[in-house]
Design a protein around this motif. Structure first.
Motif, PDB file in Angstrom:
ATOM      1  N   UNK A 140      -1.331  10.900   4.870  1.00 38.86           N
ATOM      2  CA  UNK A 140      -1.766  12.258   4.553  1.00 38.86           C
ATOM      3  C   UNK A 140      -2.674  12.243   3.320  1.00 38.86           C
ATOM      4  N   UNK A 141      -3.631  13.128   3.306  1.00 36.46           N
ATOM      5  CA  UNK A 141      -4.642  13.156   2.245  1.00 36.46           C
ATOM      6  C   UNK A 141      -4.216  14.029   1.062  1.00 36.46           C
ATOM      7  N   UNK A 142      -3.059  13.753   0.503  1.00 40.29           N
ATOM      8  CA  UNK A 142      -2.581  14.443  -0.688  1.00 40.29           C
ATOM      9  C   UNK A 142      -2.376  13.407  -1.771  1.00 40.29           C
ATOM     10  N   UNK A 143      -2.650  13.781  -3.029  1.00 39.82           N
ATOM     11  CA  UNK A 143      -2.542  12.819  -4.125  1.00 39.82           C
ATOM     12  C   UNK A 143      -1.109  12.299  -4.261  1.00 39.82           C
ATOM     13  N   UNK A 147       0.265   8.421  -3.933  1.00 44.31           N
ATOM     14  CA  UNK A 147       1.092   7.762  -4.952  1.00 44.31           C
ATOM     15  C   UNK A 147       2.310   7.112  -4.283  1.00 44.31           C
ATOM     16  N   UNK A 148       2.965   7.836  -3.370  1.00 38.92           N
ATOM     17  CA  UNK A 148       4.094   7.257  -2.635  1.00 38.92           C
ATOM     18  C   UNK A 148       3.660   6.012  -1.866  1.00 38.92           C
ATOM     19  N   UNK A 149       2.501   6.091  -1.220  1.00 40.42           N
ATOM     20  CA  UNK A 149       1.989   4.927  -0.478  1.00 40.42           C
ATOM     21  C   UNK A 149       1.857   3.720  -1.401  1.00 40.42           C
ATOM     22  N   UNK A 150       1.225   3.936  -2.546  1.00 45.26           N
ATOM     23  CA  UNK A 150       1.006   2.823  -3.482  1.00 45.26           C
ATOM     24  C   UNK A 150       2.324   2.278  -4.020  1.00 45.26           C
ATOM     25  N   UNK A 151       3.254   3.169  -4.338  1.00 45.49           N
ATOM     26  CA  UNK A 151       4.566   2.726  -4.825  1.00 45.49           C
ATOM     27  C   UNK A 151       5.235   1.830  -3.785  1.00 45.49           C
ATOM     28  N   UNK A 152       5.207   2.245  -2.523  1.00 47.28           N
ATOM     29  CA  UNK A 152       5.875   1.455  -1.486  1.00 47.28           C
ATOM     30  C   UNK A 152       5.107   0.187  -1.134  1.00 47.28           C
TER      31      UNK A 152
END
Length: 178
Positions: A140-143, A147-152
């Motif tokens: 999804x295109x939300x900041x 952030x969740x994507x990068x954390x995981x």
């Protein structure tokens, strides 16, 4: 052929379906369908193992095919993430390399009659990879989502390396045997 092995084959057959939804542009709700197929395929991994152990249906085919189907699913998703520029290739290379190293290590161990069970680190790694994969598939295109994507992504990377070190350290005697 028993039920757990049939479920494993279904998981393997779901991989091309996942890839079509993931990579073919223009499919309505394609990324959500890809996520659904990925989750379904991931759940079949737990299901076939549970059934095989509960009803004593463990077979050599299952011992070989189940982890192979799992690795094919995860590696397919990871390669898609590189293609779609959702994940750096160097991280994917590390994660896939770990899978090959552990598979080879288990093969050497089994040749010596030793079965290496999954560790807690390996289970945490798998859980982090699955969450990361679903996040990246849906993308999804939300900041806050980014952030969740990068954390995981980095959590999966760290757990990949930690679980590799854990496996090798706990089973180092296997490499020292003649």
């Amino acid at each position: 052929m028993n039920l757990p092995n049939k479920i494993t084959i279904v998981r393997t057959l779901l991989i091309p379906v996942f890839l079509v939804f993931m990579l073919v542009e223009g499919i309505p709700n394609g990324k959500y369908l890809a996520a659904a197929v990925f989750v379904l395929a991931s759940l079949t991994d737990a299901l076939d193992g549970h059934i095989a152990r509960k009803y004593n249906l463990v077979t050599n085919f299952g011992k070989f095919m189940d982890p192979l189907a799992d690795k094919l699913l995860v590696c397919s998703a990871l390669i898609c993430f590189v293609e779609l520029k959702l994940m750096p290739a160097w991280i994917v290379i590390i994660i896939i390399s770990r899978e090959f190293i552990i598979s080879g290590f288990r093969l050497v161990a089994s040749d010596g009659g030793v079965v290496i069970a999954a560790s807690y680190w390996g289970k945490f790694k798998t859980a982090a990879q699955m969450v990361m994969s679903v996040l990246l598939i849906v993308h999804l295109e939300y900041i806050w989502f980014s952030i969740f994507e990068q954390v995981f992504i980095y959590l999966a990377l760290i757990l990949t390396v930690v679980s590799l070190i854990d496996y090798l350290y706990k089973n180092r005697k296997i490499l020292n045997t003649k």
